[in-house]
Scaffold this active site. Structure first.
Site, PDB file in Angstrom:
ATOM      1  N   GLU A 151       3.175  20.544  21.164  1.00 14.94           N
ATOM      2  CA  GLU A 151       2.052  20.640  22.104  1.00 14.94           C
ATOM      3  C   GLU A 151       0.938  21.484  21.478  1.00 14.94           C
ATOM      4  O   GLU A 151       1.198  22.527  20.913  1.00 14.94           O
ATOM      5  CB  GLU A 151       2.564  21.295  23.402  1.00 14.94           C
ATOM      6  CG  GLU A 151       1.525  21.468  24.452  1.00 14.94           C
ATOM      7  CD  GLU A 151       0.842  20.146  24.789  1.00 14.94           C
ATOM      8  OE1 GLU A 151       1.518  19.238  25.269  1.00 14.94           O
ATOM      9  OE2 GLU A 151      -0.381  20.029  24.544  1.00 14.94           O
ATOM     10  N   LEU A 167      -2.067  22.129  23.341  1.00 14.50           N
ATOM     11  CA  LEU A 167      -3.047  22.502  24.370  1.00 14.50           C
ATOM     12  C   LEU A 167      -3.427  23.970  24.257  1.00 14.50           C
ATOM     13  O   LEU A 167      -2.644  24.790  23.772  1.00 14.50           O
ATOM     14  CB  LEU A 167      -2.505  22.199  25.769  1.00 14.50           C
ATOM     15  CG  LEU A 167      -1.279  22.942  26.312  1.00 14.50           C
ATOM     16  CD1 LEU A 167      -1.582  24.360  26.746  1.00 14.50           C
ATOM     17  CD2 LEU A 167      -0.708  22.181  27.466  1.00 14.50           C
ATOM     18  N   ARG A 168      -4.640  24.266  24.685  1.00 15.77           N
ATOM     19  CA  ARG A 168      -5.080  25.658  24.765  1.00 15.77           C
ATOM     20  C   ARG A 168      -5.147  26.042  26.231  1.00 15.77           C
ATOM     21  O   ARG A 168      -5.717  25.289  27.035  1.00 15.77           O
ATOM     22  CB  ARG A 168      -6.486  25.820  24.166  1.00 15.77           C
ATOM     23  CG  ARG A 168      -6.569  25.561  22.693  1.00 15.77           C
ATOM     24  CD  ARG A 168      -7.995  25.289  22.291  1.00 15.77           C
ATOM     25  NE  ARG A 168      -8.541  24.141  22.991  1.00 15.77           N
ATOM     26  CZ  ARG A 168      -9.832  23.772  22.962  1.00 15.77           C
ATOM     27  NH1 ARG A 168     -10.696  24.476  22.290  1.00 15.77           N
ATOM     28  NH2 ARG A 168     -10.243  22.701  23.621  1.00 15.77           N
ATOM     29  N   LYS A 211       3.380  22.002  14.018  1.00 11.66           N
ATOM     30  CA  LYS A 211       2.993  22.940  15.081  1.00 11.66           C
ATOM     31  C   LYS A 211       2.804  24.356  14.524  1.00 11.66           C
ATOM     32  O   LYS A 211       1.807  25.026  14.790  1.00 11.66           O
ATOM     33  CB  LYS A 211       4.059  22.916  16.187  1.00 11.66           C
ATOM     34  CG  LYS A 211       3.827  23.926  17.286  1.00 11.66           C
ATOM     35  CD  LYS A 211       2.542  23.676  18.049  1.00 11.66           C
ATOM     36  CE  LYS A 211       2.165  24.873  18.889  1.00 11.66           C
ATOM     37  NZ  LYS A 211       0.850  24.759  19.487  1.00 11.66           N
ATOM     38  N   GLY A 217     -13.823  39.567  16.294  1.00  9.28           N
ATOM     39  CA  GLY A 217     -13.583  40.256  17.563  1.00  9.28           C
ATOM     40  C   GLY A 217     -12.411  41.203  17.453  1.00  9.28           C
ATOM     41  O   GLY A 217     -12.006  41.598  16.349  1.00  9.28           O
ATOM     42  N   CYS A 276       1.333  32.448  21.747  1.00 10.81           N
ATOM     43  CA  CYS A 276       1.720  31.536  20.663  1.00 10.81           C
ATOM     44  C   CYS A 276       1.510  32.087  19.248  1.00 10.81           C
ATOM     45  O   CYS A 276       2.463  32.121  18.466  1.00 10.81           O
ATOM     46  CB  CYS A 276       0.970  30.214  20.811  1.00 10.81           C
ATOM     47  SG  CYS A 276       1.485  29.315  22.278  1.00 10.81           S
ATOM     48  N   LYS A 332      -7.532  35.606  26.711  1.00 14.28           N
ATOM     49  CA  LYS A 332      -8.777  34.880  26.468  1.00 14.28           C
ATOM     50  C   LYS A 332      -9.311  34.410  27.815  1.00 14.28           C
ATOM     51  O   LYS A 332      -8.594  34.479  28.827  1.00 14.28           O
ATOM     52  CB  LYS A 332      -8.549  33.704  25.519  1.00 14.28           C
ATOM     53  CG  LYS A 332      -7.714  32.578  26.089  1.00 14.28           C
ATOM     54  CD  LYS A 332      -7.770  31.417  25.133  1.00 14.28           C
ATOM     55  CE  LYS A 332      -6.946  30.262  25.599  1.00 14.28           C
ATOM     56  NZ  LYS A 332      -7.040  29.140  24.701  1.00 14.28           N
TER      57      LYS A 332
END
Ligand SMILES: NC(=O)c1ccc[n+]([C@@H]2O[C@H](COP(=O)([O-])OP(=O)(O)OC[C@H]3O[C@@H](n4cnc5c(N)ncnc54)[C@H](O)[C@@H]3O)[C@@H](O)[C@H]2O)c1
Length: 475
Positions: free
Chosen positions: A160, A162-163, A231, A280, A287, A347
């Protein structure tokens, strides 16, 4: 098709919602009864934009239900997804106990009525596909040994990407689909399952239009091992890329270069790309850190030391300390000072606090004797629940947090923070110091508003002209 998804976290719930939206009949299973109850009531156990809306549409399309009982759903299903957590152990190794339990239960639930595909969506160390197969067989052997030879199943890896915060868009319009399996029949079933996604034949939901460029989703078909490796390699690359931007920003500060200008200049190189180059206070989330630790652990098992990945972790740790260093440079003594943190989530657009830089910064400040006030638009309830021991003061707004504070630290670049009235904030504070940990604000504007401003990779000198800051990406 009939589909079961085990685990109703960020990945499982989104996967279930999307597959059901495509027209499949989905059952989501979790052993956390509280989460299942919430989902049944139509309440979201996690904050993820568009998820609630998609689940509502999904229920009316393929149909989706939620249960704590795996057996019935798994027996009826053609495809069973494992989407349980794989957190780090102290050794850095991935903790596979949830995956192991799920795989055994699948085996116990299977019968010989049909061929089924067990798909691993959890991020697991290379070789776990084989482990899943072994554990499913063990589950069958324990529950009904006589059927071991009759029960047919294939195992696949479908990592996967996705964020959190844009999980629905990432899942409906992904850059690619990776399918790892050792046999054609398993791949064929997954191709069929994902056909609406691959050919983009589903109607885009009204709240999330299909980007014009997305007409077909590329499918990368690989062995199980390669899929598992893809991944880890993807996450490791992204973490290294952010780390690189941070390293360059640190050098920029010393030589008087503007990191956002430098990043804009290199990001336009098509070999580099503009995203994930915003300096930053370091990346966080569930993850990057755990996956790099796990990949390092696997590499060590094979006698290999990855110096680059070790450095990525070190650079990130050091980057988080910059917030404290900046405050010390401005205030000298932190004991007894009041520091306001804007943002807790690792985030924007999520309530996920796993490995969030904010927690480490807040803890360190408290240890140093500072009073810490915080405001986050979404993640405060999760922080109260998961970190009850953290001695911080939760505030109702950014203004409330800034009131009488000696310094303000922007930790998470929530969009609404960009629209804050900086002049108003500065006036409320005991000392108008702003540590912009995500380069969200224009330094000139902040200074004009009365702030003693410092960002990351932005040396303290009068800006020559405004630099268009690039979008930030932390995970
Ligand atoms: N969160 C992300 O952004 C993201 C992105 C890509 C991949 N991943 C990977 O996907 C996996 C899941 O991540 P997540 O963030 O959704 O995790 P999560 O912790 O949010 O959710 C996992 C869920 O699995 C449930 N669970 C555990 N064992 C179970 C069992 N035996 N039976 C039923 N339910 C069980 C837990 O109760 C929990 O609700 C992880 O391996 C992660 O690395 C996560």
């Amino acid at each position: 098709m009939r589909v079961t998804v085990i685990g109703t976290g960020y990945v499982g719930t989104v996967t279930g919602a999307c597959l059901s939206y495509f027209g499949h009949r989905v059952t989501c299973v979790d052993n956390n009864a509280g989460k299942i109850e919430q989902l049944r009531r139509g309440e979201m156990p996690i904050y993820e934009p568009c998820l609630e809306e998609l689940l509502r549409l999904a229920a009316a399309r393929g149909g989706i239900d939620f249960t704590t009982e795996l057996a019935g759903a798994a027996a009826e299903s053609d495809v069973i997804f494992i989407a349980v957590g794989t957190p780090s152990l102290d050794t850095g190794e991935a903790n596979l106990c949830y995956l192991e339990a799920a795989a055994r239960s699948i085996g116990a639930a299977m019968d010989d009525a049909k061929f089924r595909v067990v798909v691993n969506k959890s991020t697991v160390p290379v070789g776990s596909g084989n482990l899943v197969e072994t554990l499913v067989r063990e589950g069958i052997r324990e529950a009904h040994p006589a059927d071991l030879k009759l029960i047919r199943f294939g195992v696949a890896s479908n990592p996967e990407f996705l964020r959190e915060g844009s999980a629905i868009a990432d899942s409906l319009y992904p850059d690619r689909l990776v399918l790892g399996a050792e046999e054609g029949r398993t791949l064929q079933i997954l191709r069929e399952l994902y056909q609406p996604l691959v050919d983009q034949t589903f109607d885009a939901p009204a709240f999330l239009a299909r980007p014009a460029a997305v007409t077909q989703v590329p499918v990368v078909t690989t062995t199980l091992t390669s899929a598992e490796m893809i991944k880890y390699a993807a996450n490791a690359f992204l973490a290294v890329k952010i780390g690189f931007a941070n390293e360059v920003a640190n050098i920029c500060e010393r030589v008087g270069a503007e990191a956002p200008e430098v990043m804009a200049g290199i990001g336009l190189d098509s070999r580099i790309g503009a995203r994930f180059l915003n300096p930053g206070l370091g990346w966080g989330g569930s993850c990057f850190g755990k996956d790099i630790q796990s990949l390092l652990h696997t590499a060590r098992e094979y006698g290999y030391q990855s110096r680059l990945l070790e450095a990525a972790l070190e650079v990130n740790q050091a980057q988080r300390q910059l917030a404290i260093q900046r405050l010390q440079e401005k205030l000298f003594i932190l004991k007894g000072r009041t520091i306001a943190l804007l943002g807790l989530a690792f985030k924007p657009e999520t309530d996920d606090l796993r490995d969030a830089p904010s927690l480490q910064i807040a803890e360190r400040l408290v240890q140093m004797g500072a009073r810490v006030k915080v405001y986050d638009p979404v993640a405060m309830p999760a922080c109260r629940e998961h970190h009850p021991g953290l001695r911080i003061q939760y505030c109702d707004s950014a203004e409330d947090a800034a009131q009488d504070a000696d310094a303000l630290v922007l930790v998470t670049e929530w969009r609404q923070f960009a629209a804050l009235d900086l002049g108003g904030l500065a006036k409320r504070m005991a000392r108008a110091i702003l540590v912009d940990g995500r380069n969200l604000f224009d330094p000139e504007t902040a200074r004009k508003a009365g702030f003693d401003y410092c960002g990351i990779g932005r040396p303290q000198r009068a800006a020559r002209h405004n630099v268009a800051t690039m979008p930030t990406h932390t995970s």
